[in-house]
Scaffold this active site. Sequence first.
Site, short mmCIF file in Angstrom:
data_model
loop_
_atom_site.label_atom_id
_atom_site.label_comp_id
_atom_site.label_asym_id
_atom_site.label_seq_id
_atom_site.Cartn_x
_atom_site.Cartn_y
_atom_site.Cartn_z
N LYS A 99 1.59 -16.54 -0.66
CA LYS A 99 0.43 -16.95 -0.12
C LYS A 99 -0.39 -14.79 -0.95
O LYS A 99 0.18 -14.32 -0.70
CB LYS A 99 0.76 -16.21 1.07
CG LYS A 99 -0.82 -16.27 1.98
CD LYS A 99 -1.38 -15.89 1.74
CE LYS A 99 -1.72 -14.30 2.43
NZ LYS A 99 -3.10 -13.19 2.45
N GLY A 140 3.59 -5.49 0.32
CA GLY A 140 2.53 -4.80 1.37
C GLY A 140 2.59 -3.52 2.69
O GLY A 140 3.38 -2.80 2.33
N SER A 141 2.04 -3.68 3.65
CA SER A 141 1.95 -2.45 4.77
C SER A 141 2.96 -2.38 5.41
O SER A 141 3.67 -3.29 5.98
CB SER A 141 0.77 -2.14 5.20
OG SER A 141 0.72 -3.60 6.64
N GLY A 155 5.16 -5.63 7.47
CA GLY A 155 6.68 -5.91 7.19
C GLY A 155 6.87 -6.36 8.50
O GLY A 155 7.90 -6.72 8.64
N GLU A 168 8.97 -4.48 0.40
CA GLU A 168 8.10 -3.36 -0.25
C GLU A 168 7.67 -3.20 0.61
O GLU A 168 5.86 -4.20 -0.07
CB GLU A 168 8.08 -4.23 -1.75
CG GLU A 168 9.25 -5.20 -2.51
CD GLU A 168 10.50 -3.82 -3.31
OE1 GLU A 168 9.88 -2.88 -2.87
OE2 GLU A 168 11.28 -4.48 -3.61
N CYS A 185 1.79 1.39 -4.38
CA CYS A 185 2.49 2.30 -3.56
C CYS A 185 3.15 2.98 -3.81
O CYS A 185 4.29 4.18 -2.73
CB CYS A 185 3.64 0.21 -3.30
SG CYS A 185 4.45 0.42 -4.86
N GLU A 197 0.50 7.18 4.68
CA GLU A 197 -0.44 6.66 2.92
C GLU A 197 -1.40 6.65 2.65
O GLU A 197 -1.86 5.90 3.80
CB GLU A 197 1.04 5.61 3.19
CG GLU A 197 0.89 4.86 1.31
CD GLU A 197 1.08 3.58 1.26
OE1 GLU A 197 1.28 2.52 2.23
OE2 GLU A 197 1.57 3.86 0.20
P1 NAD Z 1 -0.88 -5.73 3.78
O1 NAD Z 1 0.05 -5.67 4.66
O2 NAD Z 1 -2.71 -5.81 4.71
O3 NAD Z 1 -1.33 -7.59 2.83
C1 NAD Z 1 -0.39 -7.79 2.02
C2 NAD Z 1 -0.41 -9.22 2.96
O4 NAD Z 1 0.15 -9.32 3.75
C3 NAD Z 1 -1.31 -9.62 2.72
O5 NAD Z 1 -1.24 -10.11 2.10
C4 NAD Z 1 -2.12 -10.12 4.22
O6 NAD Z 1 -2.38 -11.55 4.15
C5 NAD Z 1 -0.49 -10.33 4.52
N1 NAD Z 1 -0.72 -10.38 6.13
C6 NAD Z 1 -1.54 -9.30 6.60
N2 NAD Z 1 -0.81 -9.94 8.37
C7 NAD Z 1 -0.24 -10.51 7.64
C8 NAD Z 1 0.62 -11.54 9.13
N3 NAD Z 1 0.47 -10.98 10.47
N4 NAD Z 1 1.77 -12.18 8.54
C9 NAD Z 1 1.80 -12.27 7.75
N5 NAD Z 1 1.13 -12.00 6.50
C10 NAD Z 1 0.33 -10.86 6.93
O7 NAD Z 1 -1.06 -5.14 2.87
P2 NAD Z 1 -1.68 -4.38 1.68
O8 NAD Z 1 -3.64 -3.59 2.28
O9 NAD Z 1 -2.76 -5.70 1.16
O10 NAD Z 1 -1.45 -3.75 0.67
C11 NAD Z 1 -1.37 -2.37 0.90
C12 NAD Z 1 0.23 -2.00 1.61
O11 NAD Z 1 0.62 -2.24 0.26
C13 NAD Z 1 0.16 -0.50 0.94
O12 NAD Z 1 0.98 0.32 2.00
C14 NAD Z 1 1.32 -0.17 -0.28
O13 NAD Z 1 2.11 0.63 -0.16
C15 NAD Z 1 2.27 -1.62 -0.08
N6 NAD Z 1 2.35 -2.21 -1.69
C16 NAD Z 1 3.98 -1.78 -1.60
C17 NAD Z 1 4.85 -2.32 -3.09
C18 NAD Z 1 5.47 -2.19 -2.78
O14 NAD Z 1 6.40 -2.23 -3.91
N7 NAD Z 1 6.50 -1.16 -2.14
C19 NAD Z 1 3.27 -2.44 -3.66
C20 NAD Z 1 1.80 -3.19 -3.61
C21 NAD Z 1 1.96 -2.04 -2.73
#
Ligand code: NAD
Length: 477
Positions: free
Chosen positions: A174, A227-228, A232, A249, A283, A379
């Site tokens: 996704k 993601g966030s 997560g 992650e 991140c 962050e």
């Molecule tokens: P986000 O959590 O908003 O979104 C990430 C993904 O999750 C997107 O594809 C989004 O559509 C999906 N998503 C959102 N709500 C969901 C739900 N309820 N159920 C399932 N999927 C859902 O994060 P973002 O704003 O895209 O990215 C930024 C964050 O990601 C930052 O906190 C950053 O530190 C982190 N990040 C971590 C790494 C790592 O490897 N540790 C790498 C890149 C980004």
Amino acid sequence: MTDHHLNYVGGVWTDGLPPPIEVEDPATGQVFATIARAGPADIDQAVAAARACHLSGALTAMRPVERGRMVRRIGDELAARLDQVAAVLSRETGKPKVEARIEVEGAVRYFEYYGNQAETLEGRSIPLGDGYYDFTVLEPYGVSAQIIPWNYPVEMTARSLSAALTAGNACVVKTPELTPLSSLFIAEAVQAAGLPAGAVSILCGYGHEAGAALSSHPDVDQIVFTGSVETGTAIMTAAAKTVIPTVMELGGKSAAIAYPDADLAALDESVRWGIYFNAGQVCSAMSRLIVHRSIHDEVVDRARTLAQSLRVGAPDEDADMGPMISEKQRERAEGLCRQAQQEGASLVTGGHRLNHPGWFLEPTVFANVAPEMTIAQTEVFGPVLSVFSFEDEAEAIRIANATDYGLVAGVFTRDLDRAMAAARHLKAGQIFVNEWYAGGVETPFGGYGKSGFGREKGREALWNYLQTKNIAIRTGR
Ligand code: NAD
């Protein structure tokens, strides 16, 4: 007129629900394309295709050397499209062209690295005494679901997909709704590499719609999420209900410690890439810099000079740093900068939007930051560096470890004993000594604390995608 793009589901390009998702150029704020919006029915279809592919044995019965070659072919096909992918990636993220190329090259490298390891996944034999033979085999989970963030859409997709396929899983990816277009080239590469139908589906949809449908799907065997922390947590809650493993992650608030004997030119270079690469939307960004009192003022001056020297602009303006991803993210970062000043941090440079269309924020440096301030704990996910000062080594470690996160950390010193002592005490999954981001696809990456668990990159990542089966044989004699 804007171009409309389709999702890749079970080997077929398909449209989604009305209205489609609009994709914006963050350097102008203008919509330039749309993409199919996957809903729960599309997710069902992708998961069913992945399950059918898994059960058919198309991936698992393959000789590992062939599966490895197949994974490498995806990388080769992607490399053949490098210019196109980098152009689209830079348009949808706003990142400078050179950074977009680095990302695509990094994605290609994942397919090479993991493809090369398909033949190395072996079990072990366990002695049980006379009359028994016992051994383990490593098996894929089956259907791997992968949810990708917007900051490195091509590299993050490649990172999970390459390792999951190498281990023999069928995958449903996704992609992020803000930057979904460049990952479609991975779908094209998968198609050109001749993978069996259903082995890889790549769909875009909203998190609350397609993401939630995928993470709660009863026929998914494993979820990898980048993601966030907030999202997560929602995904882990859904996975608890279907009792499946997750890899998380998540975010970070990573710190570098600069000791009095630090090589300041090396530190400048690390600050340049550590916090201003991808406009700080990384991140593992170096968002905190903890500097010994004796060199503090000089380091702050150098950080100011560096931040002010960066040309900020759109990819075709040949800039050093691009915009932030969206109006919302920039608002949030600007708000955190205002709050930092209200809480007593000194604004050294930046902190404001540019007088330019698009979601630009000036490269920013704060000094006199204290560990309890919001800017020290939250962050920002933007080009904002917070500088702290310390007196003794224990204090530096205490400040570095004083957040909920623990993704990476750095140490700048010429004294290896001091670096090793710090490395032992820092709460982080990866420690950089004298170069922020030292490492590569080969080195395991992942968090301590709220930065998550499980490791991506390196050989360790393969264990996310494999389960161990033990076979015990009683021979009777
Ligand atoms: P986000 O959590 O908003 O979104 C990430 C993904 O999750 C997107 O594809 C989004 O559509 C999906 N998503 C959102 N709500 C969901 C739900 N309820 N159920 C399932 N999927 C859902 O994060 P973002 O704003 O895209 O990215 C930024 C964050 O990601 C930052 O906190 C950053 O530190 C982190 N990040 C971590 C790494 C790592 O490897 N540790 C790498 C890149 C980004």
